[in-house]
Design a protein around this motif. Structure first.
Motif, mmCIF file in Angstrom:
data_model
loop_
_atom_site.group_PDB
_atom_site.id
_atom_site.type_symbol
_atom_site.label_atom_id
_atom_site.label_comp_id
_atom_site.label_asym_id
_atom_site.label_seq_id
_atom_site.Cartn_x
_atom_site.Cartn_y
_atom_site.Cartn_z
ATOM 1 N N TYR B 83 0.776 -1.236 0.056
ATOM 2 C CA TYR B 83 0.044 0.031 0.010
ATOM 3 C C TYR B 83 0.910 1.264 -0.114
ATOM 4 O O TYR B 83 1.845 1.312 0.404
ATOM 5 C CB TYR B 83 -0.927 -0.038 1.283
ATOM 6 N N MET B 84 0.317 2.305 -0.365
ATOM 7 C CA MET B 84 1.064 3.544 -0.653
ATOM 8 C C MET B 84 0.835 4.685 0.453
ATOM 9 O O MET B 84 1.842 5.453 0.868
ATOM 10 C CB MET B 84 0.459 4.058 -2.195
ATOM 11 N N LEU B 85 -0.317 4.760 0.915
ATOM 12 C CA LEU B 85 -0.799 5.644 1.748
ATOM 13 C C LEU B 85 -0.499 5.329 3.384
ATOM 14 O O LEU B 85 -0.459 4.160 3.854
ATOM 15 C CB LEU B 85 -2.194 6.291 1.579
ATOM 16 N N GLU B 86 0.069 6.365 3.949
ATOM 17 C CA GLU B 86 0.370 6.194 5.443
ATOM 18 C C GLU B 86 -0.805 5.777 6.362
ATOM 19 O O GLU B 86 -0.330 5.192 7.026
ATOM 20 C CB GLU B 86 1.097 7.588 5.889
ATOM 21 N N ASN B 89 -0.439 1.658 4.899
ATOM 22 C CA ASN B 89 0.571 1.064 4.617
ATOM 23 C C ASN B 89 1.014 0.191 6.063
ATOM 24 O O ASN B 89 1.155 -1.083 6.207
ATOM 25 C CB ASN B 89 1.761 1.448 4.004
ATOM 26 N N ARG B 133 4.619 3.909 -5.350
ATOM 27 C CA ARG B 133 4.164 2.871 -4.085
ATOM 28 C C ARG B 133 5.037 2.281 -3.745
ATOM 29 O O ARG B 133 5.291 1.804 -2.394
ATOM 30 C CB ARG B 133 3.015 1.833 -4.943
ATOM 31 N N ALA B 136 7.172 4.012 -1.388
ATOM 32 C CA ALA B 136 6.288 4.078 -0.021
ATOM 33 C C ALA B 136 6.423 2.967 0.755
ATOM 34 O O ALA B 136 6.459 2.947 2.248
ATOM 35 C CB ALA B 136 4.810 4.414 -0.273
ATOM 36 N N MET B 137 6.586 1.913 0.289
ATOM 37 C CA MET B 137 6.825 0.621 1.126
ATOM 38 C C MET B 137 8.180 0.516 1.386
ATOM 39 O O MET B 137 8.375 0.120 2.724
ATOM 40 C CB MET B 137 6.388 -0.723 0.048
ATOM 41 N N ILE B 139 10.011 2.707 2.178
ATOM 42 C CA ILE B 139 10.510 4.000 3.345
ATOM 43 C C ILE B 139 10.077 3.537 4.631
ATOM 44 O O ILE B 139 10.722 3.988 5.426
ATOM 45 C CB ILE B 139 9.906 5.075 2.661
ATOM 46 N N GLU B 140 9.061 2.615 4.686
ATOM 47 C CA GLU B 140 8.664 2.260 5.894
ATOM 48 C C GLU B 140 9.331 0.874 6.205
ATOM 49 O O GLU B 140 8.946 0.180 7.166
ATOM 50 C CB GLU B 140 6.982 2.010 5.883
ATOM 51 N N GLU B 406 -6.593 5.197 -1.939
ATOM 52 C CA GLU B 406 -5.553 4.698 -2.354
ATOM 53 C C GLU B 406 -5.353 4.605 -4.180
ATOM 54 O O GLU B 406 -4.331 4.831 -4.671
ATOM 55 C CB GLU B 406 -5.522 3.287 -2.012
ATOM 56 N N HIS C 909 10.545 9.479 -3.327
ATOM 57 C CA HIS C 909 10.031 10.249 -2.438
ATOM 58 C C HIS C 909 10.933 11.164 -1.822
ATOM 59 O O HIS C 909 12.074 11.147 -2.258
ATOM 60 C CB HIS C 909 9.473 9.189 -1.256
ATOM 61 N N MET C 919 7.533 6.347 7.007
ATOM 62 C CA MET C 919 6.249 6.998 6.636
ATOM 63 C C MET C 919 6.147 8.188 7.136
ATOM 64 O O MET C 919 5.545 9.310 6.609
ATOM 65 C CB MET C 919 5.090 6.204 6.407
ATOM 66 N N TRP C 958 14.529 10.550 -2.225
ATOM 67 C CA TRP C 958 14.810 9.204 -1.778
ATOM 68 C C TRP C 958 14.277 8.219 -2.588
ATOM 69 O O TRP C 958 13.006 8.118 -2.966
ATOM 70 C CB TRP C 958 14.358 9.070 -0.464
#
Lengths: 93, 416, 985
Positions: B83-86, B89, B133, B136-137, B139-140, B406, C909, C919, C958
Motif C-alpha cells: 500500500y502507498m498511503l501512510e 501501509n 508505491r 512508500a513501502m 521507506i517504511e 489509495e 519520495h 512514512m 529518496w
C-alpha cells in the motif's frame, strides 16, 4: 437486471452496454450547509431490497437512466430516463 | 487439543476416532463483556486477540450463518502489504507480520505461503505510479522490488510479452506477499478464541440493538436477547443493515464481487500476479486450482452471485495476460457481497454511541487485513483507544476531508 | 477378466473404425464412441489416478459427472487437460494421456500416500506441517505443490478461434432426452420458437441407453424420429454438443457449444468453441437424473460403476464392461442392468439387493442375494471379486465388474444457481428442484419422473402449458406406448457400515466415510463446513456424483433427515468451461480497441515512434539519422521548439462541442473558475473538480459564439469528462438549455509552438494573426489558404508562442504536411509526446501525474481558480473541509539536483536531510521528471508537504527502490521563462 436492461430509448439491451454510476441521491441546493453536502457525497442508505441506481447507457443513447430494482433478487421494477425522473421528483416535491 | 506431530500419529493409530471438536457449540449466556456481530474472519480474529492479547474472554461472536460463511470463505486468498498511503501501509504491514507468525501463534496450519505478489505495469506512467508505491513501502521498511521486463520474464515466462495489446514493461514485486488457505483462517481463529473461552454462537441472527440512555445494552437475536457491555460490529456486506439497528448512517455501499477457480492443474503459476492493463489477479492453490478474479459487477447487490458479462470480462483479461490459460477450464464462480467504502479504505473506529464499535469498509481487500483488523479492533475495544496503525481509519475522515483514497478515484464506491 | 465390444448392436458405426492412442499405445475405436467406451472396448479399464491417494481408477459413469476417467487430450498448444473420457467424442488420430501419475498409470509412486492414509484424514493439513516454523514454505509446501493438481497445462498460446453470440427464443429446453425431446416437439408444433440444447454429441439422452420399445420401435429409433421432425421445423434450433452452464438474471442462460472439439484438425474458418448467451422467455430443465453410487468399502476399484453407466456402455456403445458382472442395488436399476447384460450373453455373478424383497424381474438363472451388502471388493487395478455380507455371514463372489445402483438424484443444478436451494423429498428420497417462478420448470426425471413414458408425458405437458402461456394454441402430444419399462424406485441405502477398506463418497478427492465422521466430531457440522473441511464435493465434478450421499451419510451420523442437513450452494458452471470460450475473440492484440489519430499517417511518414496511451497510439518521438537514443531525439525536438518551431499532434485531447442558451452557465458550474464572462473569441484554462473538492481534469474551453463553446479535456479523461457532463446536464440541471456532443474524432488538432510559430502559421492562415489581431488566448474560426475553415487557438503548453489548429479530421494530414512545408525554411520539426512532456515540465504545467485524484486546486497552485463567489460549482461545497485546507498538504513544487549531473526519477519520495526513512518522515513524492535540454540537467515536479513555503530548501530525493538518494533544491515549479516573455510576443 444484471443481464438485460430495458432502456426507454433503445429497448432491451445487455448489461455490457451500461456503466453504473451509483445510488440516486438528490443534490442539495447550492446554499445548503456543509453537512448536507457531506451526506450527499458520502453517506449511502444502502438498503437491502428496493433501490434506485443511475445506469449510464454508455454504448447506446448515452442517457443516464434511473434503474429501480431489488438488489437482493435483482428484479427490475422500472427504468426511467434520469431527466424525466428528476422532473417527476421536482413535481412531487 | 493441541495439534502436534504426536497428536496426528496417536489419532492415526486409533482410527481418527478421538479428535475433539475444534470449537464448542454453546448456547448464548445472558450477558457478555463484549459481543461481536459477525463470525467472519474479522469478527473471529477480533475475538481471538481480545482473549489472547487483552485478556478479555467473556466474549461472544454471533453469526447468522455458519462461521466463515462470508468473504473469508469466498475470496482469492491473497495477502500483501503493498500500500502507498501512510494511513494504510503500516496497518497492512502489521497484518503481514501477523500472518507470518500466525500458524505458530494459533497452532493451526493456515498454509501461509509467501510466494510473492507481482503487479505488472504496462506504461511509463504506470511504472512511475508503482515506483511511488514501492518507495512508500520501502521507506517504511516493507519489502518491494521494481522489476524490468526481463526480470518479470524470468519469474513468469508464460506471460504475454509479445502479442498483448498493452506490452508488459515490468512489475512491482513484494516477495513477502502470497496466499493463505482462506477457510483455515476462520477456523484457526475460531478454535483459538474458543479455547480461550470465547463463545461462538452460530445460526443466530441479530435482529435489533437495544439501547438505554444512549448506550448499547445488548442485542436482540433469533436466540433471544443477549446483553453486553460493549458491542462490536464486523458484519462486512451487511454492515449497513446491522448499523441501521443503532441508527448509524454509514459511508458504505454493498456490491458483489465474483471470484473463480479452475479445475486442478499441475503447478504452473508460482506467484500471485496482477494485470496492470486491466484488473485481473491470479494465483494457483496448493491443490492445483487457479484462483482468480477481476472487477466487481459494478451495481449494488446483496445477492451472492454475479453476472455473466463480468465472467466474460474476467476471462478476456486472463487470456490476454496468460495466453496459455485458454484451454484450461473454469470450475466454479462465486459471488461475495462487499462493504465498499467511499474511498476504498476501511473503518475501524468508535461510533457516536459510546460502547458501539465499528469495523467495516473493507471493499474487496478484507482478507489480507484479517489479522491486523482483529488485532486493532480488539485493541480499540479493550483499551477504548485506537491502535497506532489504524489511527487514520476513522469514521469521520470523510466529513473532515481526510479520505484514504489509495486509487484516487474519489467518492464512487464501485470504482475502488 | 475383460471388457469387450459385442459383435452387434449399439449406436456405433462398425464400418468406420478410428485409430487413437492412450498413453502412447495405439487403439481402435468406432465412430460414435467416446474415449471411455473405446478404451473399455479394448479392455482398458484403468484410466486415471485419484487426487490424494493416487488410487487406480476406471470410469464410474458414462456421462459428464465423471470424476475418475479424466485424461489430457491433444498435444502441443492444443493440449487440453482434465477432459472427461466418458463424454469426449472419439475421432481418428486422437491422442489421450492419463494424468496425476508418475512414472506411469499402472505403476504410480504417488500411491504410497495410500499407505499413509491413516495420517492423512480430513483436515490433516491444518493440524500439521507447522514444525519447525519455517519448514512450511521451504519443505512441506513445495512437496505438496508438486503432488497437487490433475492434468498438465502447456502454457502456450491457443492456436484456435473462439467466438460469442446471442440467441433469443420463446422456449429453451435444456437436455434432449425423452422429456426434452418431447417438450421441444410439443412446443414447436404449436409454433413456439424453441432452442433445444444438449451437452452430448448425439440427442436422445437415456433413449440411447435404455433397451425399450416405444411405439413399436427401439428407443433410439424413436428418438431419431423425434429429432428428424424437430430438424424439419423452421422454428426450432437444435444445439447438440452445447452445455447450458449457467442461469443468470432475466432468463439469460450461458451455454458453450463445442463446435470443433471432435475433430483432429480444426478448420481455421470456424471457432472451436462458441459461447452463447441465450435469452429465453421460458425454459424447461430436462437434464435427467444422476444415478448415485453406493458407498461401501472398496467402491472405487476400476470396474465398479453405476448400473446406468453399465447399461449405457452396453446398449449405446455395445461394450460389455466385464465378462462376469456383479450387481449391487437398492432398486430396479440394478435388475435392469442384469437383465440387459444377460440378454447379451454376459454372465451375471450375482445380484446383491440391499432390500428384503422386490418385484423386480430377475433374469433366468441369476442368483439374488436379498438383504445383502457388499462389504469389500477384491483386486487392485481391477476388481476381481466381492465380499458380500448377509445375515452376519460373509461370502466371496468372483466378478470382473460391479454395477452399483444407489437410487436417482434429479439434476437440478441450473435451477439452483440463483439462490434457491433444492428441496428434500421423503417420497423420492432425493433433492428436488425448487420453485423458481413460473418461467422455468423441470421436466422428466429432472422433475422426479420414474419412467420414460412419464418423462415423455411430463415434457409434453409442461411444454403445452408454456405454449398456452405464451399465447400459442397448445398442441396435444401423442405419447406412444412404451414397452419394457422397469421400476426405477429404490429404498435408501446411504452406506454399508463396517468396511475395512475406504468407502468413498467423493472419488476424485478421495473423501471417504470416516472423513465425514472426523468432520462431525470436530464441529465441522454445517454441510458447508463438512464440504470445506473434507473437500467432499470440491472436485471437478463439483459433487454431482457424491454430494447427495455425503448429505445422507452426515444425516445418518447426526440422526436427522437429509432435509435438515440441506445442500451446499450450487454455482456456475454446470460443468467446467474453458477460459477460451468465455473470453471469445477479445484477447491478445484484440483485448481492447486501437485508436489512431487523424494525424497518425503524418506522424508515421515523419518517422514517429509510437507509444500506447490508453487506447491510443501516440507519436512519442521522431528519431533522425544519427540519433542513438530516444533522449537524443527528444532533446533535439525540445531545443528546436524553444529555438525555432515544432509541430505536435494533439488530436487525442478530448473535444466536446457545447451549444445552448445556458451553455455559459453550465460551464460555470462545471468548472471551478468562472466562465460566464468569457468573451466570444477567447479561450480559457479551466479546472474541473469532483464533488468532493478534488481536481478531476483540466483543459481549455473556448467560446466560438454567444451560445457555442468547444471544451477540451486531457487525453486520458476524455470519456470520463463527457460522462461527467452528461451526468450534470441530465440529472443535476436538466433545466439548463445546453446540448453537447463529443467531437474528439471529428477534428485533427495540432500544436505549432516556438518563436517562429507565427511566421509559419501566417503562411497557412489567411486571417491576420498578428499579436494585436490574434493575442494570447484568442480562439476563432479562421480560413486557411485554399479556403478550408479551421479553428485556431492561441494557447500554449510549452511556454512558447504557440497555436493549436483544428481542422476536420480528413484534412488533418494534408494541413500538417502543409505546415511542415511552410516551416521548412524556419527549421520546423515534428515533435512527440515525450518532448511535449519535457516542455510542459519545464514550464510547470500539470498533467494527471500531478492531478492524481488526491490533489486540490490549491495543492496544484491553482487556489485562485476556485470561484468561491460563485453560488455553485461542482466541488465547491466540500472544498473547504478541514483536511482539504490543512497547512501540511502536499503542494506542487519544482526540484533540481544540487549537483547538476545527478539524475532522479519519478516515483521517488522526499525526505528531509538526515531524516531516517519512514512514512512518518516522508515529505512527499516526485510526480514528473525529465532531462531539461534547455537547462542542461534533470528537473522534476513534486508534491511536497507545505511545499510552497519551502522554496530554496535542500531535500533528499529518496528512491530506495532503485538505490538512489539525490540531494535536490526545492524551487518554484516553473523552470523556463517564469515571466512568460516568450508567450506574449
Amino acid at each position: 437486471m444484471a443481464s438485460l436492461i430495458s432502456c426507454p430509448h433503445c429497448g432491451t439491451r445487455p448489461k455490457e452496454e451500461f456503466s453504473i454510476r451509483g445510488a440516486v441521491v438528490a443534490r442539495p441546493q447550492p446554499g445548503a450547509k456543509e453537512d448536507a453536502w457531506y451526506r450527499y457525497v458520502f453517506i449511502r442508505d444502502n438498503p437491502k431490497g428496493r433501490y434506485q441506481e443511475y445506469w449510464h447507457h454508455a454504448a447506446g443513447c448515452r442517457r443516464f437512466l434511473v434503474v429501480d430494482r431489488d438488489n437482493l433478487t435483482h428484479e427490475v421494477f422500472a427504468v426511467t430516463d434520469a431527466t424525466e425522473f428528476a422532473k417527476n421528483a421536482e413535481v412531487a416535491r | 487439543m493441541r495439534y502436534s506431530a504426536f497428536s496426528i500419529l496417536k489419532q492415526a493409530l486409533s482410527g481418527n476416532r478421538l479428535w475433539t471438536p475444534a470449537w464448542r457449540e454453546p448456547e448464548p449466556k445472558p450477558h457478555y463483556d463484549v459481543i461481536i456481530v459477525g463470525g467472519g474472519g474479522h469478527g473471529l480474529s477480533t475475538a481471538y486477540y481480545l482473549a489472547k492479547e487483552f485478556g478479555i474472554t467473556n466474549v461472544a461472536v454471533i453469526e447468522k450463518g455458519y462461521i466463515g460463511s462470508g468473504n473469508v470463505g469466498r475470496n482469492t486468498t491473497i495477502i500483501r502489504s503493498n500500500y502507498m498511503l501512510e494511513g494504510n501501509n503500516p496497518f497492512y504491514e502489521l497484518s503481514l507480520k501477523l500472518w507470518e507468525g500466525l500458524e505458530q501463534d494459533f497452532n493451526y496450519n493456515a498454509m501461509v505461503s509467501q510466494r510473492g505478489v507481482l503487479n505488472l505495469f504496462h506504461s511509463d506512467g504506470q511504472r512511475d505510479q508503482y515506483a511511488r508505491r514501492g518507495n512508500a513501502m520501502r521507506i517504511e521498511g516493507v519489502d518491494a522490488e521494481l522489476l524490468d521486463r526481463e526480470q518479470v520474464r524470468r519469474l513468469a515466462p508464460y506471460l504475454n510479452f509479445d502479442h498483448g495489446r498493452f506490452p508488459i514493461m515490468g512489475g512491482l514485486l513484494q516477495k513477502r506477499g502470497g496466499t493463505v488457505r482462506h477457510d483455515a483462517v476462520a477456523w484457526g481463529y475460531a478454535r483459538g478464541a474458543d479455547q480461550r473461552g470465547v463463545d461462538i454462537i452460530q445460526h443466530c441472527e441479530v435482529t435489533g440493538i437495544r439501547r438505554e440512555n444512549g448506550v448499547v445494552t445488548g442485542v436482540e437475536t433469533t436466540k433471544g436477547f443477549i446483553g453486553c457491555n460493549k458491542l462490536a460490529l464486523a458484519a462486512a456486506g451487511n454492515t449497513t443493515t446491522v448499523g441501521r439497528m443503532a441508527d448509524l448512517q454509514l459511508p458504505i455501499e454493498t456490491h458483489v464481487l465474483q471470484a473463480f477457480v479452475s479445475e486442478g492443474l499441475k503447478p504452473v503459476i508460482d506467484q500471485v500476479i496482477t494485470y496492470g492493463a486491466g484488473h485481473f489477479y491470479i494465483s494457483q492453490s496448493d491443490k492445483g486450482g487457479l484462483v482468480f478474479g477481476a472487477d466487481i459487477d459494478y451495481y449494488s447487490s446483496y445477492a451472492q452471485r454475479g453476472n455473466l458479462a463480468t465472467v466474460e470480462h474476467t476471462m478476456q483479461e486472463g487470456v490476454t495476460m496468460i495466453p496459455g490459460l485458454s484451454r484450461a477450464k473454469v470450475l466454479r464462480a462465486w459471488g461475495g457481497v462487499m462493504d465498499m467504502s467511499m474511498d476504498g479504505s476501511p473503518i475501524i473506529d468508535r461510533t457516536s454511541i459510546d460502547n458501539l464499535y465499528l469495523n467495516c469498509g473493507w471493499c474487496y481487500g478484507g482478507f489480507k487485513a484479517t489479522p491486523a483488523s482483529g488485532f486493532c479492533f480488539a485493541h480499540l475495544i479493550a483499551k477504548n483507544e485506537t491502535h497506532r496503525v489504524s489511527r487514520f481509519m476513522r469514521l469521520d475522515r470523510f466529513e473532515r476531508g481526510y479520505a484514504l483514497d489509495e486509487s484516487g478515484k474519489g467518492p464512487q464506491p464501485n470504482l475502488h | 477378466m475383460t471388457s469387450y465390444r459385442l459383435d452387434s448392436g449399439g449406436l456405433v458405426n462398425r464400418s468406420y473404425a478410428l485409430t487413437f492412442s492412450f498413453d502412447g499405445k495405439s487403439f481402435k475405436g468406432l465412430d460414435g464412441d467416446t474415449v471411455a467406451s473405446a478404451l473399455l472396448a479394448n479392455d482398458q479399464m484403468l484410466m486415471g489416478r485419484s487426487f490424494k491417494y493416487h488410487r487406480p481408477r476406471g470410469p464410474v459413469t458414462a456421462g459428464s459427472s465423471e470424476p475418475n476417467a479424466l485424461v489430457t487430450i491433444g498435444s502441443g498448444a492444443r493440449n487440453e487437460p482434465n477432459v472427461r473420457a466418458t463424454v469426449a467424442e472419439l475421432y481418428a488420430g486422437l491422442t489421450a494421456v492419463s494424468q496425476n501419475r508418475w512414472p506411469s498409470l499402472s505403476f504410480d509412486m504417488g500411491s504410497v500416500n495410500s499407505l499413509l492414509s491413516p495420517l492423512l484424514g480430513a483436515g490433516f493439513y491444518y493440524k500439521t506441517f507447522m514444525w519447525p516454523a519455517k519448514f512450511w514454505e521451504w519443505v512441506y509446501e513445495p512437496v505438496i505443490r508438486r503432488a497437487a493438481g490433475l492434468g498438465k497445462m502447456v502454457m502456450e498460446a491457443d492456436p484456435d478461434r473462439y467466438e460469442k453470440s446471442w440467441a433469443h427464443c420463446d422456449l429453451l429446453v435444456v437436455g434432449a432426452g425423452p422429456a426434452g425431446l418431447m417438450a421441444a416437439l410439443t412446443a414447436a408444433r404449436s409454433g413456439v420458437r424453441v432452442i433445444l440444447a444438449d451437452e452430448g454429441f448425439r440427442f436422445g439422452g437415456s433413449l440411447l441407453s435404455e433397451n425399450l420399445n416405444i411405439g413399436g420401435v427401439s428407443a433410439a429409433d424413436y428418438a431419431t424420429g423425434l429429432i428428424a421432425e424437430l430438424a424439419s421445423l423452421p422454428n426450432v434450433t437444435l444445439m447438440p454438443r452445447t452445455t447450458v452452464f449457467g442461469w443468470y438474471d432475466d432468463m439469460v442462460f450461458g451455454a458453450v457449444e463445442r463446435v470443433q472439439k471432435h475433430v483432429a484438425s480444426p478448420s481455421p474458418d470456424l471457432a472451436v468453441e462458441r459461447l452463447w448467451r441465450i435469452v429465453a422467455k421460458r425454459a424447461i430443465l430436462a437434464s435427467g437424473a444422476e444415478e448415485r453410487p453406493l458407498v461401501f468399502g472398496g467402491n472405487d476399484k476400476p470396474g465398479v460403476m453405476t448400473a446406468g453407466a453399465v447399461r449405457t456402455y452396453l446398449n449405446r456403445y455395445s461394450v460389455a464392461v466385464g465378462s462376469k458382472v456383479a450387481v449391487f442395488t437398492n432398486g430396479g436399476s440394478g435388475y435392469r442392468t442384469a437383465a440387459d447384460l444377460a440378454a447379451r450373453g454376459v454372465e451375471i455373478a450375482a445380484i446383491v439387493d440391499a432390500r428384503a424383497a422386490s418385484e423386480d424381474v430377475v433374469p433366468a438363472g441369476v442368483r439374488v442375494i436379498r438383504n445383502g451388502a457388499v462389504v469389500a471388493t477384491k483386486g487392485r487395478k481391477r476388481i476381481d471379486g466381492l465380499v458380500v455380507e448377509r445375515a452376519g455371514f460373509q461370502e466371496e463372489i468372483s466378478c470382473d465388474a460391479l454395477a452399483m445402483a444407489g437410487g436417482w438424484s434429479p439434476i437440478v443444478h441450473l435451477m439452483c444457481q440463483r439462490g434457491q436451494k433444492p428441496v428434500w423429498s421423503e417420497e423420492k428420497q432425493a433433492f428436488m428442484a425448487p420453485d423458481v417462478g413460473s418461467a422455468f420448470v423441470a421436466a422428466g426425471s429432472a422433475a422426479g419422473t420414474d419412467t420414460v413414458s412419464a418423462a415423455l408425458r411430463d415434457g409434453a405437458a409442461k411444454a403445452s402449458a408454456f405454449a398456452r402461456d405464451l399465447g400459442f394454441a397448445a398442441y396435444e402430444a401423442n405419447i406412444p406406448d412404451v414397452e419394457g419399462e422397469y421400476d426405477a424406485s429404490f429404498a435408501p441405502l446411504w452406506y454399508v457400515p463396517g468396511a475395512k477398506d475406504k468407502a468413498f463418497v467423493d472419488f476424485q478427492n478421495d473423501v471417504h466415510v470416516s472423513d465425514l465422521g472426523i468432520a462431525q466430531r470436530e464441529a465441522f457440522r454445517h454441510i458447508e463446513h463438512t464440504k470445506r473441511y473434507t473437500t467432499a464435493g470440491m472436485a471437478t465434478d463439483q459433487g454431482k456424483l457424491g454430494n447427495v450421499n455425503t448429505i445422507g451419510i452426515v444425516a445418518g451420523m447426526r440422526g436427522v433427515s437429509p432435509a435438515e442437513i440441506g445442500t451446499t450452494t450450487f454455482r456456475p458452471f454446470y460443468t467446467p468451461v474453458s477460459f477460451g470460450a468465455l473470453a471469445g475473440a477479445s484477447r491478445g492484440e484484440h483485448a481492447a480497441p486501437t485508436r489512431t489519430s487523424p494525424l497518425h499517417g503524418w506522424a508515421k511518414k515523419n518517422g514517429a515512434t509510437f507509444v500506447e496511451a490508453g487506447l491510443w497510439y501516440r507519436s512519442s518521438w521522431f528519431p533522425k539519422e544519427g540519433e542513438k537514443t530516444w533522449r537524443d531525439s527528444v532533446d533535439r525536438e525540445v531545443r528546436n521548439v524553444r529555438e525555432n518551431a515544432g509541430l505536435c499532434d494533439v488530436s487525442t485531447l478530448g473535444k466536446i462541442e457545447i451549444f445552448g442558451a445556458n451553455a455559459g452557465e453550465f460551464l460555470d458550474r462545471i468548472y471551478s473558475n468562472g466562465f460566464l464572462k468569457l468573451p466570444v473569441g477567447k479561450a480559457r484554462y479551466g479546472l474541473m473538480l469532483r464533488e468532493d473538492g478534488m481536481v478531476f481534469d483540466d483543459g481549455t474551453t473556448s467560446r466560438l459564439g454567444p451560445n457555442h463553446y468547444v471544451l477540451t479535456t486531457t487525453t486520458a479523461y476524455a470519456t470520463e469528462v463527457m460522462t461527467h457532463l452528461e451526468f450534470a446536464s441530465q440529472t443535476l440541471w436538466p433545466d439548463l438549455d445546453v446540448c453537447f456532443t463529443s467531437v474528439s474524432d471529428q477534428w485533427a488538432q495540432m500544436s505549432l509552438a516556438g518563436p517562429k510559430a507565427r511566421a509559419i502559421m501566417s503562411r497557412i492562415v489567411e486571417d491576420d494573426i498578428s499579436d494585436a489581431a490574434f493575442p494570447f488566448l484568442a480562439a476563432r474560426t479562421v480560413t486557411l489558404r485554399g479556403g478550408l475553415a479551421a479553428r485556431l487557438f492561441r494557447i500554449s503548453f510549452s511556454g512558447e508562442l504557440a497555436y493549436e489548429l483544428a481542422v476536420p479530421a480528413g484534412y488533418g494530414e494534408a494541413v500538417a504536411d502543409a505546415i511542415m512545408e511552410a516551416g521548412r525554411e524556419d527549421g520546423i520539426c515534428a515533435y512527440g509526446v515525450e518532448a511535449l512532456n519535457v516542455l510542459r515540465v519545464e514550464k510547470g504545467f500539470v498533467t494527471h501525474s500531478e492531478i492524481d485524484g488526491r490533489a486540490t486546486a490549491d495543492d496544484l497552485g491553482y487556489g485562485k481558480m476556485m470561484g468561491m463567489n460563485k453560488p455553485d460549482f461542482i466541488g465547491k461545497h466540500l472544498s473547504t473541509r478541514f483536511g482539504l485546507t490543512a497547512a501540511d498538504r502536499l503542494q506542487l513544487v519544482g526540484l533540481k539536483p544540487i549537483e547538476a549531473d545527478k539524475e532522479f526519477k519519478a516515483g521517488a519520495h522526499l525526505l528531509k536531510e538526515n531524516a531516517a526513512p519512514s512514512m512518518a518522515s516522508d515529505q512527499g513524492f516526485v510526480s514528473s521528471v525529465c532531462y531539461s535540454p534547455t537547462l542542461g540537467h534533470y528537473i522534476g515536479l513534486a508534491m511536497l508537504k507545505s511545499g510552497r513555503e519551502r522554496i530554496g530548501e535542500r531535500i533528499i530525493v529518496w528512491d530506495g527502490l532503485r538505490n538512489s538518494e539525490v540531494p535536490a533544491e526545492v524551487c518554484a515549479p516553473v523552470f523556463v521563462d517564469p515571466g512568460n516573455t516568450k508567450l506574449n510576443v
